[in-house]
Design a protein around this motif. Structure first.
Motif, PDB file in Angstrom:
ATOM      1  N   VAL A 192       0.820  -1.206   0.000  1.00 28.63           N
ATOM      2  CA  VAL A 192       0.000   0.000   0.000  1.00 28.63           C
ATOM      3  C   VAL A 192       0.857   1.261   0.000  1.00 28.63           C
ATOM      4  N   GLY A 193       2.150   1.142   0.286  1.00 31.28           N
ATOM      5  CA  GLY A 193       3.013   2.311   0.356  1.00 31.28           C
ATOM      6  C   GLY A 193       3.084   3.094  -0.936  1.00 31.28           C
ATOM      7  N   ILE A 194       3.175   2.418  -2.077  1.00 32.63           N
ATOM      8  CA  ILE A 194       3.265   3.132  -3.355  1.00 32.63           C
ATOM      9  C   ILE A 194       1.956   3.835  -3.668  1.00 32.63           C
ATOM     10  N   ARG A 195       0.820   3.277  -3.270  1.00 34.62           N
ATOM     11  CA  ARG A 195      -0.462   3.947  -3.488  1.00 34.62           C
ATOM     12  C   ARG A 195      -0.590   5.184  -2.606  1.00 34.62           C
ATOM     13  N   ARG A 196      -0.073   5.104  -1.409  1.00 36.09           N
ATOM     14  CA  ARG A 196      -0.077   6.277  -0.546  1.00 36.09           C
ATOM     15  C   ARG A 196       0.798   7.384  -1.120  1.00 36.09           C
ATOM     16  N   ALA A 197       1.972   7.027  -1.657  1.00 35.58           N
ATOM     17  CA  ALA A 197       2.870   8.038  -2.216  1.00 35.58           C
ATOM     18  C   ALA A 197       2.268   8.695  -3.459  1.00 35.58           C
ATOM     19  N   VAL A 198       1.637   7.903  -4.318  1.00 32.44           N
ATOM     20  CA  VAL A 198       1.045   8.468  -5.535  1.00 32.44           C
ATOM     21  C   VAL A 198      -0.134   9.368  -5.181  1.00 32.44           C
ATOM     22  N   LEU A 199      -0.958   8.952  -4.227  1.00 29.77           N
ATOM     23  CA  LEU A 199      -2.098   9.786  -3.833  1.00 29.77           C
ATOM     24  C   LEU A 199      -1.642  11.071  -3.138  1.00 29.77           C
ATOM     25  N   ALA A 200      -0.533  11.002  -2.415  1.00 26.53           N
ATOM     26  CA  ALA A 200       0.005  12.228  -1.829  1.00 26.53           C
ATOM     27  C   ALA A 200       0.431  13.206  -2.914  1.00 26.53           C
ATOM     28  N   THR A 201       0.931  12.689  -4.021  1.00 25.62           N
ATOM     29  CA  THR A 201       1.305  13.560  -5.144  1.00 25.62           C
ATOM     30  C   THR A 201       0.070  14.089  -5.862  1.00 25.62           C
ATOM     31  N   VAL A 202      -0.906  13.218  -6.099  1.00 23.76           N
ATOM     32  CA  VAL A 202      -2.118  13.629  -6.806  1.00 23.76           C
ATOM     33  C   VAL A 202      -2.944  14.605  -5.971  1.00 23.76           C
ATOM     34  N   GLU A 209      -8.271   0.089  -1.392  1.00 20.85           N
ATOM     35  CA  GLU A 209      -7.334   0.958  -0.677  1.00 20.85           C
ATOM     36  C   GLU A 209      -7.282   2.346  -1.307  1.00 20.85           C
ATOM     37  N   VAL A 210      -7.258   2.404  -2.649  1.00 18.14           N
ATOM     38  CA  VAL A 210      -7.243   3.702  -3.338  1.00 18.14           C
ATOM     39  C   VAL A 210      -8.518   4.482  -3.025  1.00 18.14           C
ATOM     40  N   LEU A 211      -9.646   3.794  -3.021  1.00 17.31           N
ATOM     41  CA  LEU A 211     -10.918   4.460  -2.736  1.00 17.31           C
ATOM     42  C   LEU A 211     -10.926   5.058  -1.335  1.00 17.31           C
ATOM     43  N   LEU A 212     -10.468   4.314  -0.353  1.00 14.30           N
ATOM     44  CA  LEU A 212     -10.480   4.812   1.025  1.00 14.30           C
ATOM     45  C   LEU A 212      -9.477   5.945   1.216  1.00 14.30           C
ATOM     46  N   LEU A 213      -8.283   5.816   0.624  1.00 12.65           N
ATOM     47  CA  LEU A 213      -7.289   6.883   0.761  1.00 12.65           C
ATOM     48  C   LEU A 213      -7.755   8.177   0.093  1.00 12.65           C
ATOM     49  N   GLU A 260      -9.349  -7.416  12.785  1.00 15.15           N
ATOM     50  CA  GLU A 260      -8.086  -6.695  12.641  1.00 15.15           C
ATOM     51  C   GLU A 260      -7.940  -6.116  11.239  1.00 15.15           C
ATOM     52  N   THR A 261      -8.276  -6.909  10.234  1.00 16.17           N
ATOM     53  CA  THR A 261      -8.200  -6.423   8.857  1.00 16.17           C
ATOM     54  C   THR A 261      -9.192  -5.288   8.615  1.00 16.17           C
ATOM     55  N   ALA A 262     -10.386  -5.408   9.169  1.00 15.10           N
ATOM     56  CA  ALA A 262     -11.391  -4.352   9.007  1.00 15.10           C
ATOM     57  C   ALA A 262     -10.929  -3.050   9.649  1.00 15.10           C
ATOM     58  N   THR A 263     -10.303  -3.129  10.800  1.00 14.86           N
ATOM     59  CA  THR A 263      -9.792  -1.928  11.458  1.00 14.86           C
ATOM     60  C   THR A 263      -8.721  -1.254  10.613  1.00 14.86           C
ATOM     61  N   TRP A 264      -7.868  -2.071   9.991  1.00 12.49           N
ATOM     62  CA  TRP A 264      -6.816  -1.483   9.156  1.00 12.49           C
ATOM     63  C   TRP A 264      -7.402  -0.776   7.932  1.00 12.49           C
ATOM     64  N   TYR A 265      -8.378  -1.395   7.276  1.00 14.67           N
ATOM     65  CA  TYR A 265      -9.000  -0.761   6.103  1.00 14.67           C
ATOM     66  C   TYR A 265      -9.692   0.541   6.498  1.00 14.67           C
ATOM     67  N   LYS A 266     -10.406   0.543   7.597  1.00 19.14           N
ATOM     68  CA  LYS A 266     -11.114   1.757   8.016  1.00 19.14           C
ATOM     69  C   LYS A 266     -10.140   2.874   8.384  1.00 19.14           C
ATOM     70  N   GLY A 267      -8.964   2.507   8.852  1.00 16.80           N
ATOM     71  CA  GLY A 267      -7.986   3.514   9.219  1.00 16.80           C
ATOM     72  C   GLY A 267      -7.336   4.211   8.043  1.00 16.80           C
ATOM     73  N   LEU A 268      -7.506   3.688   6.822  1.00 19.26           N
ATOM     74  CA  LEU A 268      -6.903   4.329   5.648  1.00 19.26           C
ATOM     75  C   LEU A 268      -7.498   5.709   5.369  1.00 19.26           C
ATOM     76  N   THR A 269      -8.728   5.947   5.798  1.00 21.33           N
ATOM     77  CA  THR A 269      -9.331   7.259   5.555  1.00 21.33           C
ATOM     78  C   THR A 269      -8.676   8.358   6.387  1.00 21.33           C
ATOM     79  N   GLN A 270      -7.946   7.978   7.414  1.00 21.88           N
ATOM     80  CA  GLN A 270      -7.275   8.966   8.265  1.00 21.88           C
ATOM     81  C   GLN A 270      -5.822   9.178   7.884  1.00 21.88           C
ATOM     82  N   VAL A 271      -5.351   8.469   6.867  1.00 20.01           N
ATOM     83  CA  VAL A 271      -3.950   8.579   6.451  1.00 20.01           C
ATOM     84  C   VAL A 271      -3.771   9.853   5.638  1.00 20.01           C
ATOM     85  N   SER A 272      -2.764  10.636   5.975  1.00 13.29           N
ATOM     86  CA  SER A 272      -2.466  11.873   5.256  1.00 13.29           C
ATOM     87  C   SER A 272      -0.951  11.997   5.120  1.00 13.29           C
TER      88      SER A 272
END
Length: 1009
Positions: free
Chosen positions: A390-400, A437-441, A510-522
């Motif tokens: 998921v790291g590369i998706r986070r980096a690309v979305l930070a750029t976009v 993951e892209v949708l939530l981020l 545990e997996t559900a908590t991780w997915y839900k936490g992606l909306t708070q990633v900045s």
């Protein structure tokens, strides 16, 4: 006898002293014309040409080369390097005559001095004209070799391969260096003149000549063809003859270094399109990823580099090449920096992700087309870094996210795709997870940039249909993704009781908590400093205490060290437990100690590795036989023993697996393949959730041979059997600590031998693995699948069931009062083995899903022609299908995700690509049929559900198997065709029974089929 000797010619030698008067000296007018016009030191290029044509001596050649290298034209460039008639003639003579006759002497004269004959020759030929002359000469010699070798008789010129070797050596030494492109450009510009009106017109053809020469592949193709001729005429001692110019990958790396030098020069600013055109041509030579990796590393990922240079190179490429390079660059960032971060939950991962985002921002700048390609990468059906972390998706979305419109576009496209019914049904689950993951981020970024925009989007029909379609999906993971995404986005917009809450099961909490936490990633755009250093690899700390100190510390305080011998009287009476004591065998004589010469006895034998880092060090030393042998024999036990103690295996698992996969049998060891496979199996058994996806990714993305990729499949197949309990490795018992084992006699009391029809770890062990290990297992499963049908067929052929009586079993029953009583034979169905859901979940999630998802992604990817060619190799494809079948069978009928696994594997077996490859190939046809065998075996109790959900696929499979059965003649008893025909018959019978039994259930779905 004299008639046999016929004189060819007669030469008369006269003495000069007798033919000429000694008193009369020879004047200059009496010399020959050639001798009179010949000068030892030329004064003009014409004189040098005349001297070279007259077979000069070595001293005269050096003087001529020195003059040509120093004779400058008006543009302050040597005349021989400028394109002109006289320079072309000079280069032609140097290549065709001088190099052929003087190359050995020139090589001996090669030194550090710039005035050596070797350096002077290379300087005179270091031009576009010189390279072209060498290539023309190579082509002429190759054509001459082919023409004479195809004709009758032997070669008329046996020295052709020697001349080819000389020219290849010259070309290899001539192209050394990283400034070729810059020098060629400067020479072309100087020869074009200084007039601005004619400069562009004259430069155009010369630039095209440079591009076609270095980027067209002509150098590599001619050099490779010449190298093959040279190798064919060499002896066995010179088999290692290789020229780097003939290797496309090494030549691509050389071209990348020259492009980097060009981009760092002033010419790149003056004409930026030239470097992009050369880079574009280099991408088409078959090693585009290698070229992109090298240029990116030098222009971006190096301290002091200017990423804008790479952005300028990228922005001037054609649109298709821009997209290709950008996607390759993202894959490189992910594999080199972000993959090892895992889920990227820790705070330590943020600087690295921000650094990658900063690099992307510096490269892309304000180029609109590159921004659009990033949006496409995030939202395309085959994009978003399938299989990457998921790291590369986070980096690309930070750029976009720097542009509000772009991140909103990502959210809208992701949401529409997430709820599409066809996408939910047919897309690989690995791909759906990446897009979720892209949708939530993106939703988190939109909520922070414009909350009202996200609120309005969640009130539209697109959002409502997406959740409804997800909840109605047949796959469990698809439904779970819909629930998690719905709850996460509802938490951002809704308040109080209006928030969605589907009540996720504890197993997926545990997996559900991780997915839900992606909306708070900045993530923010950061500096590139973390990229300049490779990610650190933490090694376990070494113990500083010595063995003596350890023993001393282990001694109880106050107890003096024991010295001397301890004599203890033992009783002659043996207890009941002493019966198990087996005396040590008499040691055999050591062959090394029996040597007559004591100096030949080895006393420095290496010790077995104790830590994983020592095992890695042993495997890296490929030149030491003892270390390689010791590492291979120790690896399976050491890895299994260290699996649950400490973090050594977890930290070094990927490095150790890479060494084992790429290891070659250099010393022709006994059982080399078995030991290497057992080491990899031990790694997967130790860390299944980490190493199984890693091996699946390596199988598709790694640069390995067919045999190495096949070993990866064998490892995954055998490991799934071991984890499921069908097999037990002998190394697992050897790796167990003694404190956790019982004596054999006591163990038999508590662990009796099982009488189950299914093998258990105590009754089945993995023997040394043959090359066709999976084929043997597949054959045994096939026999167990066909045995009941064969028995039923034989049973029905002997008569009605009412007449089949058995008196033998009743006679053996001593407790029965009537020994003569007879009873009917009743067929008992074997007990279906059920394995724990935890093991089945691991196999389905980490073994089956990565393998099948990456295969489907490779089929739909537009830039995977090379990968498709490897994957559709008949042997590799059949082994891949058998591996999927074994993993499915190992999961068993109690797997929660069995419906999803059945649907994905069934559709893969019926895909057009697989069936087209199976035409005429018995091995691949048998692999497809074995896949159906595994599916029918594990779905035996739920065929009604299979026919209800996949009625079309079941009927289509029946029709295809029927065609296969009709197309095979059989007759060769025990042969491959007969075996495949029997397998097709068994699958056809089982499918026919299912269709006949559940015909009414399938009617609704089969309308219009």
């Amino acid at each position: 006898m004299d008639d046999f000797l016929t004189p060819v010619s007669t030469v008369r030698i006269t003495n000069k002293k007798e033919s000429e008067p000694p008193q009369s000296p020879v004047s200059s007018q009496q010399k020959s014309p050639s001798t009179a016009s010949r000068k030892s030191t030329p004064t003009s290029p014409e004189d040098a040409l005349e001297l070279l044509k007259q077979q000069p001596s070595y001293d005269e050649l050096i003087a001529c080369l020195r003059f040509l290298s120093k004779h400058h034209s008006e543009n302050d460039i040597p005349t021989i390097k400028l394109p002109s008639p006289i320079s072309a003639q000079l280069v032609q003579v140097l290549v065709s005559e001088i190099v052929t006759n003087h190359w050995v002497l020139l090589k001996e004269d090669a030194g550090d001095s710039k005035n050596s004959g070797f350096k002077l020759l290379l300087y005179c030929l270091s031009s576009i004209t010189g390279i072209n002359a060498i290539l023309v000469r190579l082509r002429a010699l190759i054509q001459e070799y082919k023409a004479e070798s195809e004709g009758p008789g032997k070669l008329k010129r046996p020295d052709i391969h020697l001349n080819l070797e000389t020219l290849l050596d010259l070309l290899e030494n001539l192209l050394k260096g990283d400034g070729w492109i810059v020098e060629a450009w400067q020479t072309a510009k100087a020869s074009a003149g200084s007039d601005a009106t004619t400069l562009a017109v004259r430069m155009r053809p010369r630039v095209q000549e440079i591009l076609s020469l270095f980027g067209g592949g002509r150098i590599v193709s001619l050099a490779a063809e010449a190298e093959s001729i040279v190798k064919a005429n060499k002896t066995a001692k010179d088999d290692d003859y290789e020229i780097w110019v003939a290797d496309a990958q090494q030549y691509t790396t050389w071209l990348g270094r020259n492009i980097v030098t060009w981009q760092s020069s002033a010419g790149a600013t003056e004409n930026p399109k030239f470097g992009s055109d050369l880079f574009s041509k280099g991408l088409k030579m078959g090693h585009g990823d290698t070229l992109t990796k090298h240029v990116l590393s030098e222009l971006v990922l190096k301290k002091g580099a200017d990423p804008a240079r790479f952005g300028m190179l990228l922005s001037n490429l054609p649109p298709t090449e821009q997209r290709k390079v950008l996607f390759s660059m993202l894959k490189l960032f992910s594999s080199k920096y972000l993959d090892r971060l895992g889920h990227c939950d820790s705070e330590d991962s943020r600087p690295l992700i921000s650094a990658v985002a900063g690099a992307l921002k510096s490269i892309i700048g304000e180029t609109t087309s590159l921004k659009n390609y990033l949006v496409e990468w995030l939202t395309s059906s085959s994009g978003a870094g399938l299989g990457e972390g998921v790291g590369i998706r986070r980096a690309v979305l930070a750029t976009v996210s720097q542009s509000r419109d772009d991140v909103v576009a990502v959210l809208e496209k992701s949401l529409g795709q997430f709820g599409d019914q066809l996408y939910i049904k047919h897309s690989p689950m690995l791909q759906q997870e990446a897009h979720a993951e892209v949708l939530l981020l993106s939703a988190g970024y939109v909520n922070r940039l414009s909350p009202i925009k996200l609120t309005l989007m969640m009130r539209t029909s697109v959002w409502l249909n997406a959740i409804s379609n997800r909840l109605a999906a047949p796959h469990q993971k698809a439904r779970l993704l819909g629930m998690w995404v719905g709850e996460a986005l509802s938490n951002l917009v809704d308040k109080g009781d209006k928030r969605l809450n589907f009540g996720t099961e504890e197993e997926f909490e545990e997996t559900a908590t991780w997915y839900k936490g992606l909306t708070q990633v900045s993530d923010e755009i950061g500096t590139m400093e973390p990229l300049f250093e490779s990610p650190p690899i933490t090694l376990p700390k070494k113990k500083t205490t010595s063995s003596k100190a350890t023993k001393a510390a282990a001694r109880p305080p106050g107890q003096p060290p024991q010295t001397g011998f301890i004599i203890e009287e033992l009783s002659d009476e043996e207890g009941p437990e002493e019966e198990d004591l087996v005396p040590y065998a008499k040691p055999e004589s050591d062959e090394e100690d029996s040597d007559d010469d004591p100096t030949l006895i080895r006393r420095d034998k290496p010790k077995a590795p104790v830590y994983i880092r020592d095992l890695i060090r042993y495997l890296r030393d490929t030149e030491n036989y003892d270390l390689q042998k010791l590492a291979l024999t120790t690896a399976p036990i050491l890895i299994r023993r260290k699996a649950e103690y400490g973090t050594e295996v977890k930290e070094h698992a990927d490095e150790l697996a890479g060494l084992l996969i790429g290891l070659s049998d250099k010393f022709d060891m006994e059982d080399f393949d078995d030991l290497r496979l057992q080491g990899m199996i031990a790694l997967v058994v130790a860390q299944p959730k980490i190493m199984a996806p890693w091996f699946a990714k390596t199988f598709f993305d790694g640069d390995y041979s067919i045999s190495q990729r096949a070993s990866v499949l064998i490892v995954l197949g055998l490991t799934s059997r071991e984890l499921a309990g069908f097999e037990a490795s002998t190394y697992s018992a050897a790796a167990a600590f003694p404190s956790k084992t019982l004596p054999d006699r006591v163990e038999k009391l508590y662990l009796p031998q099982s009488t189950s029809l299914y093998p258990t770890p105590s009754s089945s062990t993995l023997k040394p693995l043959p090359p066709n290990a999976l084929d043997g297992i597949a054959t045994s499963l096939t026999e167990s699948f066909l045995a009941p049908m064969a028995a039923e067929a034989a049973d029905s052929a002997t008569g009605p069931n009412a007449l089949k009586l058995s008196t033998f079993t009743s006679m053996l029953n001593n407790n029965n009062n009537n020994p003569g009583k007879v009873r009917r034979i009743t067929k008992t169905k074997p007990r279906v083995r059920s394995i724990p859901n935890t093991t089945a979940g691991v196999l389905s999630t980490y073994f089956f899903t990565p393998l099948i998802s990456r295969f489907q992604a490779a089929l739909h990817s537009s830039s995977s022609s090379r990968t498709r060619g490897i994957l559709f190799h008949p042997y590799l494809l059949s082994l891949y299908l058998k591996t999927l079948g074994l993993i499915t069978h190992a999961c068993g009928p109690s797997t929660l995700s069995l419906p999803e696994m059945t649907g994905e594997l069934w559709r893969l077996l019926l895909s057009t690509s697989v069936r087209a490859q199976a035409v005429g190939d018995l091995q691949l046809t048998g692999a497809v049929l074995f896949g159906f065998v595994a599916l029918l075996e594990v779905n035996e109790d739920r065929m009604g559900e299979v026919c209800r959900e996949m009625g079309r696929e079941v009927v289509e499979a029946r029709e295809w198997v029927s065609g296969v059965f009709a197309g095979l003649r059989g007759g060769d008893e025990g042969g491959e065709e007969e075996r495949v025909r029997m397998l097709a018959a068994g699958v056809l019978v089982r499918l026919g029974e299912a269709v006949d039994k559940w015909r009414l259930v399938m009617v609704g779905d089969m309308i219009g089929f």
